[in-house]
Design a protein around this motif. Structure first.
Motif, PDB file in Angstrom:
ATOM      1  N   ALA A  53       4.137  -2.261   2.401  1.00  0.00           N
ATOM      2  CA  ALA A  53       3.848  -0.832   2.545  1.00  0.00           C
ATOM      3  C   ALA A  53       4.333  -0.058   1.322  1.00  0.00           C
ATOM      4  O   ALA A  53       3.761   0.976   0.960  1.00  0.00           O
ATOM      5  CB  ALA A  53       4.505  -0.292   3.812  1.00  0.00           C
ATOM      6  N   ALA A 109       8.099   5.712  -0.682  1.00  0.00           N
ATOM      7  CA  ALA A 109       6.709   5.392  -0.346  1.00  0.00           C
ATOM      8  C   ALA A 109       6.357   5.748   1.093  1.00  0.00           C
ATOM      9  O   ALA A 109       5.258   5.450   1.544  1.00  0.00           O
ATOM     10  CB  ALA A 109       6.456   3.901  -0.578  1.00  0.00           C
ATOM     11  N   HIS A 110       7.285   6.377   1.806  1.00  0.00           N
ATOM     12  CA  HIS A 110       7.067   6.749   3.213  1.00  0.00           C
ATOM     13  C   HIS A 110       6.679   5.529   4.042  1.00  0.00           C
ATOM     14  O   HIS A 110       5.837   5.619   4.946  1.00  0.00           O
ATOM     15  CB  HIS A 110       5.993   7.838   3.326  1.00  0.00           C
ATOM     16  CG  HIS A 110       6.288   9.038   2.460  1.00  0.00           C
ATOM     17  ND1 HIS A 110       7.239   9.972   2.788  1.00  0.00           N
ATOM     18  CD2 HIS A 110       5.768   9.415   1.278  1.00  0.00           C
ATOM     19  CE1 HIS A 110       7.311  10.886   1.827  1.00  0.00           C
ATOM     20  NE2 HIS A 110       6.422  10.575   0.893  1.00  0.00           N
ATOM     21  N   ASP A 138      -2.304  11.892   2.312  1.00  0.00           N
ATOM     22  CA  ASP A 138      -0.862  11.846   2.054  1.00  0.00           C
ATOM     23  C   ASP A 138      -0.441  12.786   0.936  1.00  0.00           C
ATOM     24  O   ASP A 138       0.750  13.073   0.775  1.00  0.00           O
ATOM     25  CB  ASP A 138      -0.440  10.422   1.684  1.00  0.00           C
ATOM     26  CG  ASP A 138      -0.871   9.411   2.722  1.00  0.00           C
ATOM     27  OD1 ASP A 138      -2.092   9.179   2.819  1.00  0.00           O
ATOM     28  OD2 ASP A 138      -0.012   8.885   3.434  1.00  0.00           O
ATOM     29  N   PHE A 169       4.593   4.952   7.730  1.00  0.00           N
ATOM     30  CA  PHE A 169       3.358   4.172   7.782  1.00  0.00           C
ATOM     31  C   PHE A 169       3.479   3.038   8.792  1.00  0.00           C
ATOM     32  O   PHE A 169       2.548   2.746   9.551  1.00  0.00           O
ATOM     33  CB  PHE A 169       3.010   3.601   6.395  1.00  0.00           C
ATOM     34  CG  PHE A 169       1.789   2.741   6.430  1.00  0.00           C
ATOM     35  CD1 PHE A 169       0.519   3.308   6.437  1.00  0.00           C
ATOM     36  CD2 PHE A 169       1.895   1.361   6.530  1.00  0.00           C
ATOM     37  CE1 PHE A 169      -0.614   2.514   6.525  1.00  0.00           C
ATOM     38  CE2 PHE A 169       0.764   0.567   6.618  1.00  0.00           C
ATOM     39  CZ  PHE A 169      -0.490   1.146   6.610  1.00  0.00           C
ATOM     40  N   PHE A 189      -3.083  -3.497   4.488  1.00  0.00           N
ATOM     41  CA  PHE A 189      -2.853  -4.365   5.643  1.00  0.00           C
ATOM     42  C   PHE A 189      -4.206  -4.554   6.330  1.00  0.00           C
ATOM     43  O   PHE A 189      -5.087  -3.712   6.201  1.00  0.00           O
ATOM     44  CB  PHE A 189      -1.904  -3.708   6.654  1.00  0.00           C
ATOM     45  CG  PHE A 189      -0.468  -3.649   6.229  1.00  0.00           C
ATOM     46  CD1 PHE A 189       0.469  -4.498   6.790  1.00  0.00           C
ATOM     47  CD2 PHE A 189      -0.044  -2.715   5.296  1.00  0.00           C
ATOM     48  CE1 PHE A 189       1.807  -4.428   6.414  1.00  0.00           C
ATOM     49  CE2 PHE A 189       1.288  -2.639   4.915  1.00  0.00           C
ATOM     50  CZ  PHE A 189       2.216  -3.498   5.477  1.00  0.00           C
ATOM     51  N   HIS A 191      -3.716   1.708  -1.709  1.00  0.00           N
ATOM     52  CA  HIS A 191      -3.324   2.959  -1.047  1.00  0.00           C
ATOM     53  C   HIS A 191      -4.510   3.856  -0.716  1.00  0.00           C
ATOM     54  O   HIS A 191      -4.375   4.821   0.026  1.00  0.00           O
ATOM     55  CB  HIS A 191      -2.299   3.717  -1.904  1.00  0.00           C
ATOM     56  CG  HIS A 191      -2.827   4.174  -3.227  1.00  0.00           C
ATOM     57  ND1 HIS A 191      -3.526   5.349  -3.372  1.00  0.00           N
ATOM     58  CD2 HIS A 191      -2.750   3.629  -4.454  1.00  0.00           C
ATOM     59  CE1 HIS A 191      -3.861   5.493  -4.653  1.00  0.00           C
ATOM     60  NE2 HIS A 191      -3.401   4.459  -5.329  1.00  0.00           N
ATOM     61  N   SER A 219       1.611   1.422  -1.954  1.00  0.00           N
ATOM     62  CA  SER A 219       1.597   2.881  -1.767  1.00  0.00           C
ATOM     63  C   SER A 219       1.085   3.604  -3.014  1.00  0.00           C
ATOM     64  O   SER A 219       1.077   3.052  -4.123  1.00  0.00           O
ATOM     65  CB  SER A 219       3.014   3.369  -1.457  1.00  0.00           C
ATOM     66  OG  SER A 219       3.837   3.211  -2.602  1.00  0.00           O
ATOM     67  N   ALA A 220       0.692   4.820  -2.794  1.00  0.00           N
ATOM     68  CA  ALA A 220       0.264   5.669  -3.916  1.00  0.00           C
ATOM     69  C   ALA A 220       1.431   5.904  -4.871  1.00  0.00           C
ATOM     70  O   ALA A 220       1.243   5.963  -6.094  1.00  0.00           O
ATOM     71  CB  ALA A 220      -0.260   6.998  -3.378  1.00  0.00           C
TER      72      ALA A 220
END
Lengths: 219, 525
Positions: free
Chosen positions: A183, A99-100, A61, A104, B59, B52, A187-188
């Motif tokens: 999500a 965070a897109h 990503d 995802f 998930f 991440h 996220s990163a």
């Protein structure tokens, strides 16, 4: 649909749940061995084998975007608008779009079971249908007030994570809300924001990940 | 290489198998332990990662472990793969069979709640008229509990209550209760509900497993060999004597078929795996009750309250934090009747943060609400006893096999009205306690997880004095095959509301010492 929402508090699961993993601590690292003189006969390099090498890598990503392919353009636009409304950036926290998360989720649902796929497709189609019926435009084009008038009736309190609302649209809203939050907070971008502010963030922290311990047989 | 001769084969390496190995080798008996999975290396097999960094962003991998609600992407590799070792259940009766085949089994991951059963469980039939009594009482098992508690270093507070037997405890070093816990304790006491504290195995170095507390000593005797990745498919029988002659197993990776002989076979593979093995071996079931009376505990009910004075970052450690543990308080007296039999414990934890799902909000409004309530919450949940019923059972499903061609289990377990009434009572009781404290109830449900979720499945080879009604005698020894023992939770007659680990360990210790005596007397040949 089984999802892990790491945002959710300890209150979701009894604090002494049987599954609460006791965390076996790694054994203390042994002290480095004392310096020893080189062996009298050092084997040639090709017989010693290479030294361990670990090069720095980055996550995909960092320089690439997820190719979305599961949802139709109309469905994906509704998901994107929903993400912006449900999980906006707050103070220094990134939002779902940062965070897109929609991209995802497109990937995640593409490899999920058929009932989960149907829940999402029907839900997003339902949002567009309701938007057209009441405002004569698709959900993505609604302003904040218009979107709120559709979203709010679909939100119901859930005292138990696995208690699913019976109404299909309320069920969808509960699921997509959960998934967008997870999500985002996993996220990163979220982890980076936490690191920047020095604050402990929900799940920006690291946990023990169990590697595949043995090849799976016949799975 | 000469084939080594063993006195005893032990199938399984968790708490029960580890205890059997510990006792038997300590008495000079040579043992071979077969474990279906590999050994873990806590340094090599785990690594710290952020969500991440994982392929599915934390998930689950969709569809990988649909029945293991405890699984997430971090720990998915520790559980038994459901495709590798499947099982079946009716569509309307979900069963969560949660398994670990790593060396040490589920003892690697248990929550370490350490309780004794009481005679309210051992002699339940006398109290509520349901089912059968155990053929043993607390008095029989108490000396073994004490020794187990010493090994596992159980900490707890002694109370002197018959439904919550005291043990050989390290004194609990708990801080003073917070004001919220004092308040709910007072509300409970007013209603005649006794309030105590958790009892927990401290273990050693943060681990209370067979791999650090039981197996190292057994290995040190030189009398124990452990084979990993040995998937046992059958207990074999000497046709002349009818006794167990050994086991047939298959190497997990190569699928090489192997056979090993011994004088005695001890099954400790976990309740349902031991029963599956015996059913597939068509052995030790003259009673016809093998596979029946499957039971575990209800985990669930969620009632959450918020303390108004603790909101908006005012949740000080003096006000919030800590826990209250209310061992079974229903149906302790014959003159006080509920609309259900047996009972549950109620556990309350203070100082939590509410789930966002409790509020029908989104965006900034939701975040503000959660921020305001952070640290101000108390939550109540239960461990409730399910009734052991004949119709809740397992059987072999010949149409489905695992990765080694071994037929799998079909599991049927459903709750009855008794469980429904019990969980309603629990949710209402928790709500009433919180109301009495003047707190805001922000979530209430009497829902519980499906059978199996507690990972406390027991029964299916229950013990008893009558060989027509039970599979094992009071020594966990087969009525039919005298050199066959089942030392895991399969021998349980009732589940109780308590975590079964201490009882499994005590029963395994007791059975193993009996085995030694019988072997010495020449009674097992």
């Amino acid at each position: 649909m089984k999802r892990r929402n790491f945002v959710q508090s300890l209150l979701v699961i009894p604090a002494a749940s049987v599954a609460a993993e006791q965390a076996p601590q790694p054994a203390p690292q042994p002290a480095p061995p004392p310096a020893t003189p080189p062996p009298a006969h050092t084997p040639p390099l090709e017989r010693r084998g290479p030294k361990a090498i670990k090069l720095a890598t980055v996550e995909p990503d960092a320089g690439a975007e997820t190719v979305t392919a599961f949802f139709t353009p109309a469905q994906f636009s509704a998901l994107t608008r929903l993400a912006a409304v449900l999980v906006p950036p707050i103070k220094t926290n990134p939002g779902a779009l940062d965070a897109h998360a929609p991209e995802f989720i497109d990937f995640l649902i593409s490899c999920s079971a058929a009932p989960d796929q149907k829940l999402y497709r029907d839900g997003l189609d339902g949002l567009n249908a309701t938007a057209k019926k009441h405002f004569h435009k698709i959900f993505a084009d609604l302003d904040t007030k218009e979107a709120d008038s559709i979203i709010r009736p679909l939100l119901v309190p859930r005292p138990w994570d696995r208690e699913v609302p019976k109404d299909p649209m309320q069920h969808f809203m509960a699921q997509v809300h959960d998934d967008l939050r997870t999500a985002t907070t996993n996220s990163a971008e979220w982890a980076a924001a936490g690191a920047l502010t020095g604050r402990a963030r929900f799940n920006g922290g690291r946990r023990f990940y169990w590697k595949p311990i043995d090849p799976r047989v016949g799975a | 290489m000469a084939i080594k001769q063993y006195d005893v084969i032990i199938v399984g390496s968790g708490h029960s198998g580890g205890m059997a190995a510990n006792i038997l080798t300590g008495k000079g008996i040579s043992c071979l332990m077969l474990n279906a999975g590999p050994q873990v290396d806590l340094d090599q097999d785990r690594t710290l990662k952020a969500a991440h960094e994982l392929p599915y962003r934390g998930f689950d991998e969709p569809g990988r472990l649909p029945h293991v609600f405890q699984a997430d992407e971090f720990n998915a590799n520790q559980w038994v793969d459901e495709k590798e070792v499947p099982y079946t259940h009716p569509p309307d009766a979900v069963y969560n069979w949660v398994r670990v085949r790593l060396l040490g089994g589920r003892s690697l991951f248990w929550a370490r709640q350490s309780f004794r059963l009481s005679d309210y469980e051992f002699k339940a039939a006398d109290i509520d008229g349901s089912g059968e009594n155990w053929p043993i009482s607390l008095e029989d098992l108490a000396p073994f509990y004490s020794r187990v508690e010493e090994i596992f270093r159980v900490t707890g507070r002694k109370e002197g209550w018959p439904q919550f037997p005291d043990g050989n405890f390290i004194e609990l070093n708990a801080p003073e209760d917070s004001a919220s816990i004092k308040q709910v304790t007072a509300a409970a006491t007013k209603r005649g509900i006794q309030v105590s504290k958790w009892r927990t195995a401290l273990g050693k170095d943060g681990l209370a497993s067979s791999i650090n507390l039981l197996l190292p000593d057994a290995l040190a005797t030189g009398k124990l060999d452990i084979v990993q990745n040995a998937v046992v498919r059958e207990v074999t029988v000497d046709k002349n004597t009818g006794l167990a002659s050994g086991v047939h197993f298959v190497d997990r990776h190569s699928k090489r078929e192997m056979h090993v002989e011994a004088k005695v076979v001890v099954l400790a593979a976990g309740c349902l795996e031991s029963t599956r093995l015996l059913l597939n071996s068509k052995l030790a079931n003259s009673s016809g009750v093998m596979g029946h009376y499957l039971v575990d505990q209800m985990y669930g009910v969620n009632v959450v309250a918020s303390v108004p004075e603790a909101r908006d970052h005012k949740a000080t450690s003096g006000l919030m934090g800590g826990s209250a543990f209310m061992p079974r308080f229903r149906n302790l007296s014959k003159d006080k009747k509920s609309n259900f039999i047996k009972g549950y414990c109620l556990h309350i934890d203070s100082g939590g943060t509410p789930s966002p799902n409790y509020f029908p909000l989104y965006g900034e409004e939701l975040q503000e609400k959660v921020d305001s309530y952070t640290g101000s919450c108390l939550s109540a949940g239960i461990f409730g006893e399910r009734v052991a019923r004949y119709e809740n059972h397992v059987r072999i499903n010949k149409d489905v096999v695992d990765a080694w061609g071994i037929p799998v289990l079909h599991i049927e377990a459903r709750d009855s009205d008794n469980e429904a009434n019990m969980r309603k009572d629990a949710a209402n009781t928790a709500e009433e306690l919180f109301h009495e404290c003047g707190w805001e109830i922000i979530a209430k449900t009497d829902e519980v997880n499906p059978p199996g979720y507690s990972i406390h499945e027991v029964g299916t080879c229950r013990m008893g004095n009558d060989p027509k009604k039970s599979v094992l005698n009071k020594w966990c020894q087969s009525h039919d095959v005298k050199n066959l023992f089942v030392v895991d939770g399969a021998s349980f007659v009732t589940a109780g509301w308590q975590n079964p680990t201490m009882t499994i360990l005590a029963l395994s210790m007791r059975a193993s010492e009996h085995l030694v005596e019988e072997m010495s007397a020449g009674n097992l040949a």
